[in-house]
Design a protein around this motif. Sequence first.
Motif, mmCIF file in Angstrom:
data_model
loop_
_atom_site.group_PDB
_atom_site.id
_atom_site.type_symbol
_atom_site.label_atom_id
_atom_site.label_comp_id
_atom_site.label_asym_id
_atom_site.label_seq_id
_atom_site.Cartn_x
_atom_site.Cartn_y
_atom_site.Cartn_z
ATOM 1 N N SER A 20 0.855 19.502 -10.060
ATOM 2 C CA SER A 20 2.401 20.732 -10.532
ATOM 3 C C SER A 20 3.482 19.331 -10.608
ATOM 4 C CB SER A 20 2.749 21.192 -9.792
ATOM 5 O OG SER A 20 3.555 21.006 -8.166
ATOM 6 N N VAL A 21 4.204 18.974 -11.282
ATOM 7 C CA VAL A 21 5.084 18.283 -11.263
ATOM 8 C C VAL A 21 7.092 18.970 -12.018
ATOM 9 C CG1 VAL A 21 6.836 16.086 -12.251
ATOM 10 C CG2 VAL A 21 4.559 16.550 -11.664
ATOM 11 N N GLY A 73 0.846 -1.373 -0.964
ATOM 12 C CA GLY A 73 0.173 -0.341 0.334
ATOM 13 C C GLY A 73 0.679 1.010 -0.133
ATOM 14 N N PHE A 74 0.069 2.515 0.068
ATOM 15 C CA PHE A 74 0.970 3.760 -0.020
ATOM 16 C C PHE A 74 0.227 4.229 1.485
ATOM 17 C CE2 PHE A 74 -4.106 4.045 -0.860
ATOM 18 C CZ PHE A 74 -4.547 4.508 0.830
ATOM 19 N N GLY A 75 0.565 3.875 2.868
ATOM 20 C CA GLY A 75 0.775 4.390 3.840
ATOM 21 C C GLY A 75 -0.628 5.193 4.206
ATOM 22 N N GLU A 76 -0.269 6.045 5.260
ATOM 23 C CA GLU A 76 -1.968 6.581 5.084
ATOM 24 C C GLU A 76 -1.818 7.949 4.741
ATOM 25 O OE1 GLU A 76 -0.294 10.252 7.862
ATOM 26 O OE2 GLU A 76 0.314 8.480 8.790
ATOM 27 N N GLU A 77 -3.073 8.107 4.144
ATOM 28 C CA GLU A 77 -3.590 8.610 3.352
ATOM 29 C C GLU A 77 -3.014 10.458 3.684
ATOM 30 O OE1 GLU A 77 -5.599 9.886 0.198
ATOM 31 O OE2 GLU A 77 -6.448 7.740 0.911
ATOM 32 N N SER A 78 -2.951 10.641 2.657
ATOM 33 C CA SER A 78 -2.006 12.188 2.849
ATOM 34 C C SER A 78 -2.013 12.990 1.333
ATOM 35 C CB SER A 78 -0.259 12.060 3.208
ATOM 36 O OG SER A 78 0.402 13.208 3.138
ATOM 37 N N SER A 79 -1.919 14.210 1.457
ATOM 38 C CA SER A 79 -1.904 15.251 0.457
ATOM 39 C C SER A 79 -0.750 16.364 0.766
ATOM 40 C CB SER A 79 -2.860 16.315 0.168
ATOM 41 O OG SER A 79 -3.168 17.594 1.650
ATOM 42 N N GLY A 80 0.563 15.282 1.053
ATOM 43 C CA GLY A 80 1.650 16.302 1.108
ATOM 44 C C GLY A 80 2.421 15.920 -0.233
ATOM 45 N N PRO A 81 3.456 16.646 -0.148
ATOM 46 C CA PRO A 81 4.365 16.125 -1.210
ATOM 47 C C PRO A 81 4.481 15.099 -1.732
ATOM 48 C CG PRO A 81 5.252 17.468 0.274
ATOM 49 C CD PRO A 81 3.740 17.693 0.192
ATOM 50 N N VAL A 82 5.558 14.655 -2.870
ATOM 51 C CA VAL A 82 6.205 13.582 -2.776
ATOM 52 C C VAL A 82 6.755 13.607 -4.112
ATOM 53 C CG1 VAL A 82 5.291 10.828 -4.166
ATOM 54 C CG2 VAL A 82 3.621 12.172 -3.490
ATOM 55 N N VAL A 83 8.176 12.337 -3.587
ATOM 56 C CA VAL A 83 9.548 12.968 -4.260
ATOM 57 C C VAL A 83 8.704 11.805 -4.899
ATOM 58 C CG1 VAL A 83 12.059 11.843 -3.772
ATOM 59 C CG2 VAL A 83 10.986 13.929 -2.429
ATOM 60 N N HIS A 124 20.863 8.059 -15.451
ATOM 61 C CA HIS A 124 19.743 9.125 -15.793
ATOM 62 C C HIS A 124 18.377 9.037 -15.372
ATOM 63 C CE1 HIS A 124 23.244 9.272 -18.631
ATOM 64 N NE2 HIS A 124 23.019 7.946 -19.235
ATOM 65 N N LYS A 125 18.077 8.443 -14.283
ATOM 66 C CA LYS A 125 16.478 8.313 -13.485
ATOM 67 C C LYS A 125 16.251 9.781 -13.116
ATOM 68 C CE LYS A 125 15.211 5.068 -11.207
ATOM 69 N NZ LYS A 125 14.601 4.397 -12.354
ATOM 70 N N PRO A 126 14.854 10.348 -13.881
ATOM 71 C CA PRO A 126 14.678 12.075 -13.121
ATOM 72 C C PRO A 126 14.306 12.104 -11.619
ATOM 73 C CG PRO A 126 13.176 11.018 -14.619
ATOM 74 C CD PRO A 126 14.340 9.775 -14.610
ATOM 75 N N ILE A 127 14.425 12.955 -11.168
ATOM 76 C CA ILE A 127 13.679 13.139 -9.648
ATOM 77 C C ILE A 127 13.305 14.555 -9.594
ATOM 78 C CG2 ILE A 127 14.516 13.287 -7.332
ATOM 79 C CD1 ILE A 127 17.051 11.977 -7.598
ATOM 80 N N TYR A 128 11.588 14.092 -9.177
ATOM 81 C CA TYR A 128 10.919 15.645 -9.730
ATOM 82 C C TYR A 128 9.919 15.385 -7.581
ATOM 83 C CZ TYR A 128 10.852 13.557 -14.352
ATOM 84 O OH TYR A 128 10.675 13.599 -15.361
ATOM 85 N N ILE A 129 9.440 16.704 -7.074
ATOM 86 C CA ILE A 129 8.450 16.677 -6.446
ATOM 87 C C ILE A 129 7.566 16.796 -6.916
ATOM 88 C CG2 ILE A 129 8.253 18.101 -4.802
ATOM 89 C CD1 ILE A 129 10.451 17.405 -4.275
ATOM 90 N N GLY A 130 6.406 16.331 -6.377
ATOM 91 C CA GLY A 130 4.970 15.904 -7.230
ATOM 92 C C GLY A 130 4.091 16.980 -6.074
ATOM 93 N N ARG A 131 3.902 18.064 -6.238
ATOM 94 C CA ARG A 131 2.664 18.706 -5.362
ATOM 95 C C ARG A 131 1.100 19.027 -6.067
ATOM 96 N NH1 ARG A 131 7.405 21.242 -4.245
ATOM 97 N NH2 ARG A 131 7.727 21.758 -2.100
ATOM 98 N N GLY A 132 0.118 18.683 -4.845
ATOM 99 C CA GLY A 132 -1.280 18.663 -5.128
ATOM 100 C C GLY A 132 -2.027 17.118 -6.092
ATOM 101 N N LEU A 133 -1.611 15.855 -5.091
ATOM 102 C CA LEU A 133 -2.478 15.212 -6.086
ATOM 103 C C LEU A 133 -3.507 15.427 -5.956
ATOM 104 C CD1 LEU A 133 -1.571 11.766 -6.040
ATOM 105 C CD2 LEU A 133 -2.495 11.617 -3.917
ATOM 106 N N LYS A 134 -4.126 15.125 -7.422
ATOM 107 C CA LYS A 134 -5.375 15.636 -7.947
ATOM 108 C C LYS A 134 -6.535 14.555 -7.325
ATOM 109 C CE LYS A 134 -3.385 17.651 -12.047
ATOM 110 N NZ LYS A 134 -3.483 17.187 -13.914
ATOM 111 N N ARG A 135 -6.245 12.614 -7.352
ATOM 112 C CA ARG A 135 -7.467 12.129 -7.184
ATOM 113 C C ARG A 135 -6.139 11.297 -4.805
ATOM 114 N NH1 ARG A 135 -7.482 8.016 -11.160
ATOM 115 N NH2 ARG A 135 -8.493 7.106 -9.605
ATOM 116 N N GLU A 158 2.313 14.097 -13.922
ATOM 117 C CA GLU A 158 1.285 15.380 -14.300
ATOM 118 C C GLU A 158 -0.330 14.801 -14.222
ATOM 119 O OE1 GLU A 158 3.106 17.429 -17.359
ATOM 120 O OE2 GLU A 158 3.878 18.706 -15.803
ATOM 121 N N GLU A 159 -0.500 13.982 -14.645
ATOM 122 C CA GLU A 159 -1.891 13.126 -15.233
ATOM 123 C C GLU A 159 -2.157 12.741 -13.316
ATOM 124 O OE1 GLU A 159 -2.334 9.966 -17.374
ATOM 125 O OE2 GLU A 159 -1.315 10.587 -18.534
ATOM 126 N N ALA A 160 -1.132 12.806 -12.378
ATOM 127 C CA ALA A 160 -1.826 12.929 -11.115
ATOM 128 C C ALA A 160 -1.529 13.786 -9.846
ATOM 129 C CB ALA A 160 -1.363 11.297 -10.515
#
Length: 139
Positions: free
Chosen positions: A97-98, A72-82, A115-126, A92-94
């Motif tokens: 901002s990415v 699973g994904f752990g606890e429900e959270s709207s925090g940022p994701v590395v 060459h694996k990119p690393i992003y910060i995702g914010r604002g989970l849409k679901r 960006e579908e999820a």
Amino acid sequence: ELPQHYADMHGWEELVRGAEQAWSTLSPDERAHAKVWAVTGGYGPAAAIDVLGSAHGLPHAISTHNTYWLWGFGEESSGPVVLLGGPRDRLEEAFESVTPVGTVECRYCMPYENHKPIYIGRGLKRSWASLWPTLKHYE
């Protein structure tokens, strides 16, 4: 340059350092609700975070590959994701901002880990609960 049974764990230190650098850009309040998601590379990158990441202050990783998806994904959270890897347009579908924050470079790792990119995702849409069932990746 190396066969898979030698190269699979090469690059783990670089991946963890990249995740740590991304994690360090988050405020302490954000870190309290953030996740580290190994988006690509199967369970290996998630294992790298789980095995080596605690020494760098990282939480356990989430992944949608094989047994990691069952955990699973752990606890429900709207925090940022590395976000470790993944095509930006799909991420960006999820997320609202990415933001790219780095790239993992590793000479002896498997080519698909280099060459694996690393992003910060914010604002989970679901919610995680509604998104997670759509992400299962078994092979």
